[in-house]
Motif scaffolding. Structure first.
Motif, PDB file in Angstrom:
ATOM      1  N   ASP A  29       0.663  -1.167   0.093  1.00  0.00           N
ATOM      2  CA  ASP A  29      -0.121   0.013  -0.133  1.00  0.00           C
ATOM      3  C   ASP A  29       0.934   1.333  -0.003  1.00  0.00           C
ATOM      4  OD1 ASP A  29      -2.236  -1.586   0.018  1.00  0.00           O
ATOM      5  OD2 ASP A  29      -2.535  -1.220   2.094  1.00  0.00           O
ATOM      6  N   ALA A  30       1.935   1.346   0.873  1.00  0.00           N
ATOM      7  CA  ALA A  30       2.945   2.496   0.814  1.00  0.00           C
ATOM      8  C   ALA A  30       3.604   2.557  -0.438  1.00  0.00           C
ATOM      9  CB  ALA A  30       3.832   2.173   1.857  1.00  0.00           C
ATOM     10  N   TYR A  31       3.738   1.498  -1.303  1.00  0.00           N
ATOM     11  CA  TYR A  31       4.543   1.705  -2.719  1.00  0.00           C
ATOM     12  C   TYR A  31       3.396   2.363  -3.442  1.00  0.00           C
ATOM     13  CZ  TYR A  31       6.557   0.031  -7.098  1.00  0.00           C
ATOM     14  OH  TYR A  31       7.074   0.108  -8.233  1.00  0.00           O
ATOM     15  N   GLU A  32       2.357   1.873  -3.491  1.00  0.00           N
ATOM     16  CA  GLU A  32       1.353   2.349  -4.390  1.00  0.00           C
ATOM     17  C   GLU A  32       0.933   3.780  -3.990  1.00  0.00           C
ATOM     18  OE1 GLU A  32      -0.445   0.783  -6.880  1.00  0.00           O
ATOM     19  OE2 GLU A  32       0.575  -1.180  -6.291  1.00  0.00           O
ATOM     20  N   GLU A  33       1.052   4.311  -2.715  1.00  0.00           N
ATOM     21  CA  GLU A  33       0.859   5.719  -2.467  1.00  0.00           C
ATOM     22  C   GLU A  33       2.109   6.574  -2.818  1.00  0.00           C
ATOM     23  OE1 GLU A  33      -1.821   7.450  -1.193  1.00  0.00           O
ATOM     24  OE2 GLU A  33      -2.885   5.566  -0.942  1.00  0.00           O
ATOM     25  N   LEU A  34       3.089   5.891  -2.767  1.00  0.00           N
ATOM     26  CA  LEU A  34       4.282   6.722  -3.348  1.00  0.00           C
ATOM     27  C   LEU A  34       4.309   6.743  -4.744  1.00  0.00           C
ATOM     28  CD1 LEU A  34       7.140   7.665  -2.740  1.00  0.00           C
ATOM     29  CD2 LEU A  34       8.062   5.629  -3.271  1.00  0.00           C
ATOM     30  N   LEU A  35       3.926   5.723  -5.604  1.00  0.00           N
ATOM     31  CA  LEU A  35       3.807   5.940  -6.949  1.00  0.00           C
ATOM     32  C   LEU A  35       2.943   7.010  -7.414  1.00  0.00           C
ATOM     33  CD1 LEU A  35       3.479   2.134  -8.317  1.00  0.00           C
ATOM     34  CD2 LEU A  35       5.605   3.736  -8.337  1.00  0.00           C
ATOM     35  N   LYS A  36       1.611   7.244  -6.863  1.00  0.00           N
ATOM     36  CA  LYS A  36       0.779   8.302  -7.047  1.00  0.00           C
ATOM     37  C   LYS A  36       1.456   9.695  -6.646  1.00  0.00           C
ATOM     38  CE  LYS A  36      -3.433   5.694  -5.487  1.00  0.00           C
ATOM     39  NZ  LYS A  36      -4.281   5.770  -4.599  1.00  0.00           N
ATOM     40  N   LEU A  37       2.269   9.927  -5.649  1.00  0.00           N
ATOM     41  CA  LEU A  37       2.995  11.035  -5.381  1.00  0.00           C
ATOM     42  C   LEU A  37       3.936  11.439  -6.467  1.00  0.00           C
ATOM     43  CD1 LEU A  37       3.838  11.088  -1.644  1.00  0.00           C
ATOM     44  CD2 LEU A  37       2.407  12.704  -2.838  1.00  0.00           C
ATOM     45  N   LEU A  38       4.673  10.377  -6.972  1.00  0.00           N
ATOM     46  CA  LEU A  38       5.768  10.457  -7.809  1.00  0.00           C
ATOM     47  C   LEU A  38       5.130  11.042  -9.226  1.00  0.00           C
ATOM     48  CD1 LEU A  38       8.007   7.718  -6.965  1.00  0.00           C
ATOM     49  CD2 LEU A  38       8.213  10.174  -6.419  1.00  0.00           C
ATOM     50  N   LEU A  76       9.657   7.189 -13.679  1.00  0.00           N
ATOM     51  CA  LEU A  76       9.587   5.928 -12.846  1.00  0.00           C
ATOM     52  C   LEU A  76      10.605   4.934 -13.736  1.00  0.00           C
ATOM     53  CD1 LEU A  76       5.877   5.583 -12.058  1.00  0.00           C
ATOM     54  CD2 LEU A  76       7.714   6.615 -10.790  1.00  0.00           C
ATOM     55  N   ASP A  77      10.852   5.341 -14.992  1.00  0.00           N
ATOM     56  CA  ASP A  77      11.817   4.490 -15.999  1.00  0.00           C
ATOM     57  C   ASP A  77      13.076   5.144 -15.902  1.00  0.00           C
ATOM     58  OD1 ASP A  77      10.844   6.622 -17.181  1.00  0.00           O
ATOM     59  OD2 ASP A  77      10.365   5.408 -19.101  1.00  0.00           O
ATOM     60  N   THR A  78      13.531   5.843 -15.208  1.00  0.00           N
ATOM     61  CA  THR A  78      15.067   6.392 -14.976  1.00  0.00           C
ATOM     62  C   THR A  78      15.565   5.982 -13.747  1.00  0.00           C
ATOM     63  OG1 THR A  78      14.048   8.456 -16.059  1.00  0.00           O
ATOM     64  CG2 THR A  78      16.493   8.505 -14.742  1.00  0.00           C
ATOM     65  N   PRO A  79      16.815   5.448 -13.833  1.00  0.00           N
ATOM     66  CA  PRO A  79      17.791   4.846 -12.937  1.00  0.00           C
ATOM     67  C   PRO A  79      17.584   5.799 -11.502  1.00  0.00           C
ATOM     68  CG  PRO A  79      19.066   4.607 -14.955  1.00  0.00           C
ATOM     69  CD  PRO A  79      17.763   5.329 -15.195  1.00  0.00           C
ATOM     70  N   ILE A  80      17.493   4.937 -10.493  1.00  0.00           N
ATOM     71  CA  ILE A  80      17.390   5.979  -9.106  1.00  0.00           C
ATOM     72  C   ILE A  80      18.429   7.035  -8.985  1.00  0.00           C
ATOM     73  CG2 ILE A  80      16.971   5.788  -6.849  1.00  0.00           C
ATOM     74  CD1 ILE A  80      15.487   3.151  -7.454  1.00  0.00           C
ATOM     75  N   LYS A  81      19.725   6.539  -9.219  1.00  0.00           N
ATOM     76  CA  LYS A  81      20.522   7.352  -8.715  1.00  0.00           C
ATOM     77  C   LYS A  81      20.561   8.519  -9.728  1.00  0.00           C
ATOM     78  CE  LYS A  81      23.766   5.004 -12.467  1.00  0.00           C
ATOM     79  NZ  LYS A  81      24.958   4.124 -12.596  1.00  0.00           N
ATOM     80  N   LYS A  82      19.812   8.715 -10.985  1.00  0.00           N
ATOM     81  CA  LYS A  82      19.772   9.921 -11.761  1.00  0.00           C
ATOM     82  C   LYS A  82      18.409  10.871 -11.310  1.00  0.00           C
ATOM     83  CE  LYS A  82      21.952   7.922 -15.800  1.00  0.00           C
ATOM     84  NZ  LYS A  82      21.780   7.641 -17.364  1.00  0.00           N
ATOM     85  N   LEU A  83      17.825  10.444 -10.175  1.00  0.00           N
ATOM     86  CA  LEU A  83      16.540  11.304  -9.964  1.00  0.00           C
ATOM     87  C   LEU A  83      17.208  12.520  -8.991  1.00  0.00           C
ATOM     88  CD1 LEU A  83      13.953   8.387  -8.986  1.00  0.00           C
ATOM     89  CD2 LEU A  83      14.144   9.849 -10.915  1.00  0.00           C
TER      90      LEU A  83
END
Length: 893
Positions: A320-329, A336-343
Motif C-alpha cells: 500500500d505504501a508503494y502504491e501511495e508513493l507511485l501516486k505522489l511521484l 519511474l523508468d529512470t535509474p534511481i541514481k539520476k533522480l
C-alpha cells in the motif's frame, strides 16, 4: 587411586594399569555388523577405510555417543536436567567408559558474539591477566593513577597563614564512629566560643587530630593508624587566623597526578568480559558491531523504480505504501523508468521522510522494529541490514570504562582492547618473549596464553584476528581452534575422538598437530582419529580399517594392527594419464587484491581447466579465490555480492563471461533433522510422481504431499513424520519408541503400502537406490543425477536416510551432487576441502566426475591440501607468504 567407570549400569573402580583396552561388544549402529573390537588405551588410534564403510558409525555414533550418554548419567539429577542426553545406541557393551571429548568436522556457530579468542579460550586468560596484574593509566597523560597523600591534599586547601597549631575536627557522631563511644577527645570546638578548648561534650565539633604544617609526615602516619581514609565523613580544619572551621575535601580514590581523571574500579573479573553487563560495551551490547540498514540493500540505485529498485517497499505489507508513493511521484512528474541514481535530491528526501499517505522509509523502519517479535520480520530486517563496527569500543566488545587498564608488554603499555585487535601472529611475541615475572600466578597466566598462541601458530592460524567472528571461520579453521583448547587439556584417562583433523593442514602443520596429540597421550589419555591422510595413518600406533565397501557392503573390520604392516600389502591406486593441455590458455586475471588488511600479488587462473590450489594455512587461498575473485565475478553476473566482505581489487579480468558461479565448501553444518538423501537430491519427488501415476492413486485423488513425511497430507499424525516417539523422562534418560501407528514408516500406512507391483512406497524410500531407480522411468535431468550417484559411489544409500546420520565423506558428496542438479555449463566452480572424508579410490572417482564438468566448458578450482589432486588437476596455483605461482601439472602443447 584410579577413576570410576560405568558399564551395564554398574559402577566400577579401575586403576589405570588394570585395563589395556576399550572393549566394544555387539556394535550394530547403522551398517555395523555386530562388531566386537578392542581399542588400545593410551595410544593414537586411527580409523581408515572407504567413505560409508562404518568408521563414523563406530567411532562417533557408537563409542562417542554411548560414552557421553553413560558419563552424563553419572551426574547428579540436578545437573542432568540441564544437559542434552543422547539416546542409547545399539551396542551390547563398552568398557571402560571414559570421559569423552568429540570433535566433528563442522562449524556450528551461528551467533555474532563469539570470536576467535573465545573459541580457543584465550579471552578467559586475558581477562584473568588484566584483573590480577593490570594498572590504571590516565588515557591523556599515560601516568599511573594514584591516591594523593593526605599531606598533599591538605596543602592544596591550606590557608594563607600556617603558623601555629591546627586542628582537624569531626562531629560527635562521626568521632564515635572512628574511635568508639568510650573514647573521648582532649579538646573540642564550640561555635559560640569560636575556639578550641578543653573537651566539653556539648560542643559541636571534637578534635580528632592536631598538627603543625612543618610536621605533616607525623600527621600522615597518625591518619593511617586511625584508617580515616575508609570513612566517608566530613572533616573540618581550624587554627591560625581562621575565623570558623573550614570544610576539608578529601578524595581517597585513585586519580591522575596531572588531571582530574578518576579511577573506575574493576571489582570483579567480569568487568573485563564482553559477556557480562559490567564488561560489555553498552553501545553494541558486547557484539563489537551494530546492525544498521544498508542503503545498498534497501535501494538499488542502478535500477529504476518500476524495476523494483526500492527494495524495502518490495515487502508484502508495504504494498500500500508503494502504491501511495507511485501516486505522489506521478503527481510530481518524477520519471519511474529512470535509474534511481539520476533522480533529483528532492526525491530522496520524499522517499525518506514521506508525505501525505506515504509514510516514508523512516516510519516504515520504525514499524518493522515494532514487529521484531515476529520471526519472519526479524529475518527480513536482518536481510536488509549490515554490520557496522562499533565506534565506541573500536570493535573490542569491551566497555570503555576499562580501556585505561593496561599491562606492560615488551616495555610498552597495552590495553585489553588493543590486544584483542591483534592477529595471532602479532600477539605471539608480546607474551612469549622471556620476561621476569613477580609471582607464580602471573607466570602461570603468561605460560597459558603463550602456549595457546604457539599452538595456533603451529596450526597455521597465525593470520586470524583475535576478534574475527567465529561464525565466519571455515570448518577446518574452527576445528583447529577447538584442537588448541583440547591440546591444552591437563588431565588423564580421558578419550578424544576427532574427525578428519588433517583437513586444510599442510605437511609441516600436520606434523605439529601429531606432536600435540602425542602430548595428550603421554598424560595418560587415548586419542581416536578418523582420517584418510596417509601421513596420519602411518603415524598412528594402531590402525583399524573398515570395509570392504560402503553401506551394506561395509560395516566390517578388514584390518587391525600396526600401520606399517598394513601399508606393506596395501594396493596402490593407479592414476590415469592426463590429457595434454594448452600452453597458453585463456586466463582469469586478478589484479592487486587486498582483503583482511593484507595486500596480495596479482595471480591468474586458467579457464576451462582444473586448477589445484596449494599453500600453507593463512596464505590467502580462500580469501583471494572465493571472497575476491568468485565474489567479484558473481557480482557482475547477478548484481549482488555472494559474500559480504570488505575487500579491494583493482580489476578481475574474465574473458569467459561465465553463466554461473558456484562455491562448494566442506562446511557440512547446513542440514535439519528432517533433511534426507531424497530431499537434498530431489529424487524423493521422482518417487512421489511415479506412484501418483498409478490408477489407485488417481482413484483416491492423491497429491504428492500424501507420499511425503514432511507434508500434513501424508505424515503420520502421531509421530509427525519422524517414525519414532520420544518420551521425555525429565530427570531420567529419554525413551525412544517406534511409532505404533506407522511402524517407523513416517507416512500414513494407507499411503505407505501402495504398490506398483514391484515395490511399495515405503520400500522405495528405504531400499538402496540401486534397487529402486533402475525400476523407474527417469527424466534426462534425473538420469544425469543417477549417473553421478553411481560415479560418486552413493548408490547404496536409501532416499529416507537422514543426512545427519551420514559420514563426513557421504555428506560431502551428497551436498556436491545437490549443487550440481542443474546442467552446469560454462560456469566457475570453486571447491574447498572437497577431499574431506574421501579415500584415494573415492578421490579417483571424484576426478572422473570433475573431468566431466571440464568437458562441459566449466572452470574448476580446487582448494585442498590432499596430494591426490596432483594426479587429477592440470594446473597448480601455489600460495606463499610473498608470491603466488602458477605451473602446469600436465604436458603442454
Amino acid at each position: 587411586m584410579g577413576p570410576f567407570y560405568f558399564s551395564r549400569g554398574i559402577l566400577f573402580h579401575m586403576d589405570k594399569h588394570d585395563v589395556e583396552f576399550i572393549e566394544i561388544r555387539g556394535a550394530r549402529v547403522h551398517n555395523l555388523k555386530n562388531i566386537n573390537l578392542n581399542i588400545p588405551l593410551r595410544k593414537l588410534v586411527c580409523f581408515a577405510g572407504p567413505s560409508g564403510s562404518g568408521k563414523t558409525s563406530l567411532a562417533f555414533h557408537t563409542l562417542l555417543t554411548e560414552s557421553k550418554r553413560r558419563f552424563i548419567n553419572s551426574f547428579p539429577n540436578s545437573m542432568k536436567f540441564f544437559t542434552e542426553r543422547p539416546a542409547a545406541v545399539d551396542v551390547d557393551q563398552i568398557f571402560p567408559v571414559l570421559p569423552v571429548f568429540g570433535l566433528p568436522q563442522i562449524n556450528p556457530v551461528v551467533g555474532s558474539r563469539s570470536v576467535v579468542a573465545d573459541v580457543m579460550r584465550l579471552t578467559d586468560s586475558l581477562q584473568n591477566l588484566f584483573f590480577s596484574f593490570s594498572k590504571e593509566l590516565c588515557p591523556t597523560h599515560s601516568l599511573e593513577l594514584e591516591i594523593r597523600s593526605v599531606a598533599d591534599q591538605l596543602k592544596a586547601q591550606a590557608p594563607k597563614k600556617t603558623e601555629g597549631v591546627f586542628y582537624i575536627l569531626l562531629g560527635p557522631n562521626e568521632f564515635q564512629r572512628v574511635n568508639g563511644e568510650e573514647f573521648l577527645p582532649a579538646r573540642s570546638y564550640s561555635l559560640k566560643r569560636k575556639t578550641v578548648e578543653a573537651f566539653n561534650p556539648e560542643d559541636e565539633l571534637w578534635e580528632i587530630l592536631r598538627f603543625k604544617w612543618d610536621s605533616l609526615t607525623n600527621l600522615e602516619k597518625r591518619w593511617k593508624e586511625l584508617k580515616l581514609d575508609q570513612y566517608h565523613i566530613n572533616f573540618y580544619l581550624w587554627g591560625g587566623e581562621l575565623k570558623k572551621p573550614q570544610l576539608l575535601n578529601f578524595h581517597f580514590e585513585k586519580v591522575c597526578p596531572q588531571c582530574d581523571f578518576e579511577s573506575i574500579p574493576a571489582v570483579t573479573v567480569s568487568a573485563f568480559s564482553p559477556y557480562s553487563a559490567l564488561g560489555a560495551c553498552p553501545n553494541c551490547n558486547g557484539y563489537g558491531a551494530r546492525l544498521i540498514y544498508d542503503e545498498k540493500k534497501i535501494i538499488d540505485r542502478d535500477m529504476t523504480i518500476l524495476e523494483g529498485g526500492l527494495k524495502l517497499l518490495n515487502y508484502g505489507p508495504f504494498q500500500d505504501a508503494y502504491e501511495e508513493l507511485l501516486k505522489l511521484l506521478k503527481k510530481n512528474k518524477v520519471p519511474l523508468d529512470t535509474p534511481i541514481k539520476k533522480l533529483p535530491k528532492d526525491f530522496f528526501q520524499l522517499l525518506e521522510e514521506g508525505h501525505g499517505s506515504y509514510p516514508g522509509y523512516k516510519e516504515l523502519k520504525l514499524y518493522l522494529e515494532s514487529k521484531k517479535y515476529k520471526p519472519s520480520v526479524r529475518i527480513y530486517i536482518r536481510h536488509m541490514q549490515r554490520e557496522e563496527p562499533c565506534l565506541v569500543c573500536h570493535s573490542s566488545r569491551l566497555n570503555k570504562n576499562i580501556h585505561h587498564y593496561q599491562v606492560q608488554l615488551r616495555n610498552e603499555n597495552w590495553g585489553l582492547e588493543e590486544i584483542m585487535g591483534l592477529t595471532v601472529e602479532e600477539a605471539y611475541p608480546l607474551f612469549c618473549e622471556k620476561r621476569s615475572l613477580a609471582t607464580s600466578h602471573e607466570k602461570r597466566i603468561f605460560n597459558d596464553i603463550c602456549e595457546k598462541l604457539k599452538m595456533a601458530m603451529d596450526m597455521g592460524l597465525n593470520h586470524l584476528s583475535l576478534l574475527r567472528k567465529a561464525k565466519t571461520l571455515s570448518a577446518g579453521e574452527y576445528q583447529r581452534l577447538l584442537l588448541i583448547k583440547y591440546l591444552s587439556f591437563k588431565g588423564t584417562d580421558s578419550l578424544f575422538v576427532l574427525d578428519e583433523p588433517s583437513v586444510g593442514l599442510a605437511h609441516k602443520e600436520l606434523e605439529k598437530l601429531l606432536v600435540g596429540l602425542r602430548q595428550i597421550i603421554e598424560q595418560g589419555n587415548t586419542v581416536i582419529l578418523i582420517d584418510h591422510s596417509e601421513q596420519v595413518q602411518k603415524a598412528s600406533d594402531h590402525l583399524i580399517v573398515m570395509g570392504p565397501g560402503s553401506g551394506k557392503l561395509g560395516g566390517e573390520i578388514i584390518y587391525q594392527g600396526e600401520a606399517k604392516a598394513y601399508f606393506k600389502n596395501k594396493e596402490e591406486v593407479i592414476w590415469e594419464k592426463k590429457r595434454t593441455i594448452d600452453k597458453n590458455p585463456s586466463m582469469i586475471e586478478v589484479l592487486q587484491p587486498e582483503i583482511f588488511g593484507k595486500k596480495y600479488p596479482d595471480f591468474k587462473v586458467p579457464i576451462n581447466a582444473m586448477t589445484w590450489v596449494t599453500g600453507a594455512s593463512g596464505t590467502g587461498k580462500t580469501a583471494n579465490l572465493i571472497r575476491v575473485m568468485g565474489n567479484t565475478i558473481y557480482k557482475k553476473l547477478y548484481g549482488e555480492w555472494l559474500e559480504e566482505d570488505e575487500f579491494y581489487v583493482k580489476a578481475v579480468k574474465n574473458p569467459a563471461r561465465f553463466d554461473d558461479v558456484l562455491i562448494i565448501s566442506s562446511d557440512l553444518n547446513r542440514f535439519t533433522s528432517r533433511s534426507s538423501v531424497g530431499t537434498i537430491t530431489e529424487l524423493a519427488s521422482v518417487i512421489r510422481k511415479h506412484f501418483l501415476k498409478l490408477p489407485v492413486s488417481k482413484s483416491m485423488n492423491l497429491k504428492e504431499g500424501h507420499f511425503s513425511s514432511n507434508s500434513e497430507l501424508g505424515m503420520c499424525p502421531r509421530c509427525e513424520g519422524r517414525g519414532s516417539i520420544v518420551i521425555e523422562m525429565q530427570y531420567l534418560e529419554d525413551i525412544v519408541l517406534e511409532c505404533e501407528d506407522c511402524k517407523g514408516l513416517k507416512i500414513k500406512p494407507l499411503y505407505a503400502n501402495i504398490s506398483d507391483g514391484k515395490m511399495t512406497v515405503a520400500e522405495a524410500y528405504n531400499l538402496p537406490l540401486n534397487q529402486v531407480l533402475d525400476r523407474i522411468i527417469l527424466t534426462p535431468k534425473f538420469r544425469r543425477v543417477w549417473e553421478y550417484l553411481k560415479i560418486l559411489n552413493l548408490d547404496y544409500l536409501s532416499l529416507d536416510r537422514a543426512l545427519n546420520s551420514l559420514s563426513g565423506g557421504e555428506k560431502q558428496r551428497v551436498f556436491l551432487l545437490s549443487k550440481l542438479l542443474k546442467n552446469i555449463q560454462n560456469s566457475l566452480l570453486v571447491f574447498e576441502n572437497i577431499s574431506f572424508g574421501l579415500s584415494e579410490k573415492e578421490l579417483k572417482l571424484l576426478g572422473m566426475f570433475l573431468e566431466d564438468l571440464i568437458q562441459l566448458k566449466n572452470t574448476v578450482v580446487i582448494i585442498d591440501s590432499s596430494t591426490c589432486f596432483k594426479h587429477l588437476a592440470s594446473w597448480k596455483l601455489h600460495f606463499d607468504t610473498k608470491s603466488i605461482d602458477l605451473s602446469p601439472l600436465a604436458k603442454t602443447e
